[in-house]
Design an enzyme around this catalytic site. Structure first.
Site, PDB file in Angstrom:
ATOM      1  N   ASP A 194       0.809  -1.212   0.000  1.00 40.09           N
ATOM      2  CA  ASP A 194       0.000   0.000   0.000  1.00 40.09           C
ATOM      3  C   ASP A 194       0.844   1.264   0.000  1.00 40.09           C
ATOM      4  O   ASP A 194       0.373   2.335  -0.367  1.00 40.09           O
ATOM      5  CB  ASP A 194      -0.930  -0.015   1.221  1.00 40.09           C
ATOM      6  CG  ASP A 194      -1.968   1.089   1.168  1.00 40.09           C
ATOM      7  OD1 ASP A 194      -2.645   1.221   0.129  1.00 40.09           O
ATOM      8  OD2 ASP A 194      -2.095   1.840   2.159  1.00 40.09           O
ATOM      9  N   LEU A 275      -7.984   6.184   2.432  1.00 40.61           N
ATOM     10  CA  LEU A 275      -8.040   7.285   1.463  1.00 40.61           C
ATOM     11  C   LEU A 275      -6.746   7.431   0.658  1.00 40.61           C
ATOM     12  O   LEU A 275      -6.640   8.352  -0.148  1.00 40.61           O
ATOM     13  CB  LEU A 275      -8.332   8.606   2.191  1.00 40.61           C
ATOM     14  CG  LEU A 275      -9.699   8.692   2.871  1.00 40.61           C
ATOM     15  CD1 LEU A 275      -9.799   9.986   3.678  1.00 40.61           C
ATOM     16  CD2 LEU A 275     -10.822   8.635   1.846  1.00 40.61           C
ATOM     17  N   ARG A 276      -5.806   6.518   0.889  1.00 39.15           N
ATOM     18  CA  ARG A 276      -4.551   6.634   0.153  1.00 39.15           C
ATOM     19  C   ARG A 276      -4.765   6.427  -1.345  1.00 39.15           C
ATOM     20  O   ARG A 276      -4.039   6.975  -2.168  1.00 39.15           O
ATOM     21  CB  ARG A 276      -3.523   5.644   0.702  1.00 39.15           C
ATOM     22  CG  ARG A 276      -2.117   5.891   0.142  1.00 39.15           C
ATOM     23  CD  ARG A 276      -1.052   5.068   0.862  1.00 39.15           C
ATOM     24  NE  ARG A 276      -0.736   5.666   2.152  1.00 39.15           N
ATOM     25  CZ  ARG A 276      -0.800   5.025   3.310  1.00 39.15           C
ATOM     26  NH1 ARG A 276      -1.186   3.757   3.334  1.00 39.15           N
ATOM     27  NH2 ARG A 276      -0.484   5.620   4.434  1.00 39.15           N
ATOM     28  N   GLY A 277      -5.777   5.648  -1.703  1.00 40.44           N
ATOM     29  CA  GLY A 277      -6.068   5.425  -3.119  1.00 40.44           C
ATOM     30  C   GLY A 277      -6.431   6.713  -3.830  1.00 40.44           C
ATOM     31  O   GLY A 277      -5.901   7.032  -4.895  1.00 40.44           O
ATOM     32  N   THR A 280      -3.356   9.154  -3.990  1.00 45.05           N
ATOM     33  CA  THR A 280      -2.387   8.751  -5.005  1.00 45.05           C
ATOM     34  C   THR A 280      -2.925   8.980  -6.411  1.00 45.05           C
ATOM     35  O   THR A 280      -2.202   9.443  -7.298  1.00 45.05           O
ATOM     36  CB  THR A 280      -2.022   7.268  -4.833  1.00 45.05           C
ATOM     37  OG1 THR A 280      -1.514   7.061  -3.518  1.00 45.05           O
ATOM     38  CG2 THR A 280      -0.979   6.843  -5.844  1.00 45.05           C
TER      39      THR A 280
END
Length: 343
Positions: A194, A275-277, A280
């Protein structure tokens, strides 16, 4: 020392090259993960990328790649008086080998000085050397768990902290992390997976013409490295100017609310945790738009980078036999139709 293979001379592997360029334009992306067969140009592309970036300024003899105006408190070179001359060096590319120990990675007590001079001094490790450059991890899926934990901490904070053997050391360690590996040799821990901003799969060329061209260029490079690199210098310089121009566009890039909404809806549709998706995907879309010499992000930018930004973040669905790329493509189609329908 042999000059690296020119980035522009790499045949095919367009998705991998594009992902590396996006990471170079926007370091906040979190690096690139490249999975594929051996001998597909993974390490060659990473080493070639360094020549497309501007040289970094530091001081002669510095082991921490310090910014001269803001040296690390641990750097005896940059904090000495008088200070050594400033120099410009190529952005470092540091290999993290499979057999690396924690001491060699994060640094440890300098035993030579301790034994010969009785001084308690810190010997910087690979993380210090990679500061302001690249940390390349080949066979990243075989990395030992304790090193994975260490890298997760440093990647999140941008600071390497060493507290043992009577030492208490803290120094900057900000780098673009690039990992490569063969998926048949083991899976990557989800926590580290991730952390990589982008992920791409590479494979050997399937047609004779491309394979012949790869071999011919490699033969020409080995036979006369200087001449071969000179032939491709103009192409690399053109690409370098494009990367530098894109970097300057990033801070003032405009991202419409519709793009934010599209990215959020796409991640929800794919069931991506956290919320990293979205973060990014937005950053990758900005870098893509900047690379295309535009100052405003469009939905097309987000669509073009979505597979490499999201495929490795999908949870396994036992009821869906489609691959991750197919699942992202399907979700893109559904969200795009919904966006058009609501327009």
């Amino acid at each position: 020392m042999q000059s690296p293979f020119p980035f522009s001379a790499i045949v095919g592997q367009d998705e991998m090259k594009h992902a590396l360029l996006l990471a170079a334009i926007e370091p906040a992306l979190g690096g690139v993960l490249v999975f594929g067969d051996r001998g597909t140009g993974k390490s060659t592309a990473v080493r070639a990328l360094a020549n497309l970036l501007p040289k970094i300024e530091t001081r002669k003899g510095c082991s921490y790649n310090c910014v001269p105006a803001h040296p690390s408190s641990e750097c005896t070179i940059c904090n000495s008086s008088p200070k050594p001359a400033k120099v410009k060096v190529t952005a470092p590319i540091v290999d993290l080998p499979l057999g690396a120990t924690e001491d060699s990675v994060c640094g440890a007590l300098d035993l030579e000085k301790a034994l010969l001079k009785g001084e308690r001094s810190f010997a910087p490790g690979l993380l210090a050397k990679a500061h302001r450059g690249f940390l390349y991890i080949d066979e990243v899926n075989l990395l030992e768990d304790h090193l994975v934990d260490l890298l997760l901490d440093v990647a999140a904070s941008g600071t390497n902290v060493v507290e043992r053997e009577g030492l208490s050391v803290r120094h900057p360690a900000k780098f673009i992390m690039v990992g490569s590996g063969n998926p048949e040799e083991g899976e990557l821990r989800p926590q580290l997976l991730d952390r990589f901003g982008l992920s791409v799969d590479v494979s050997s060329p399937k047609d004779v013409k491309t394979r012949v061209e790869v071999v011919k260029r490699r033969e020409a490079y080995e036979a006369s490295t200087g001449s071969f690199c000179a032939d491709w210098a103009a192409m690399d310089q053109k690409l370098q100017r494009r990367v530098l121009a894109a970097r300057k566009l990033i801070p003032d890039m405009e991202t419409p609310d519709s793009v934010f909404a599209f990215c959020a809806e796409l991640c929800l549709r794919l069931g991506i945790d956290g919320l990293r998706g979205e973060l990014t995907l937005i950053r990758a879309a900005r870098a893509h738009a900047a690379f295309e010499k535009r100052s405003t992000v469009t939905l097309k930018d987000a669509v073009s980078v979505a597979p490499m930004a999201l495929c490795h973040r999908l949870r396994r669905d036992p009821l869906d036999e489609a691959g991750s790329t197919a699942r992202v493509s399907r979700a893109l189609g559904e969200v795009s139709q919904m966006t058009v329908g609501n327009a």
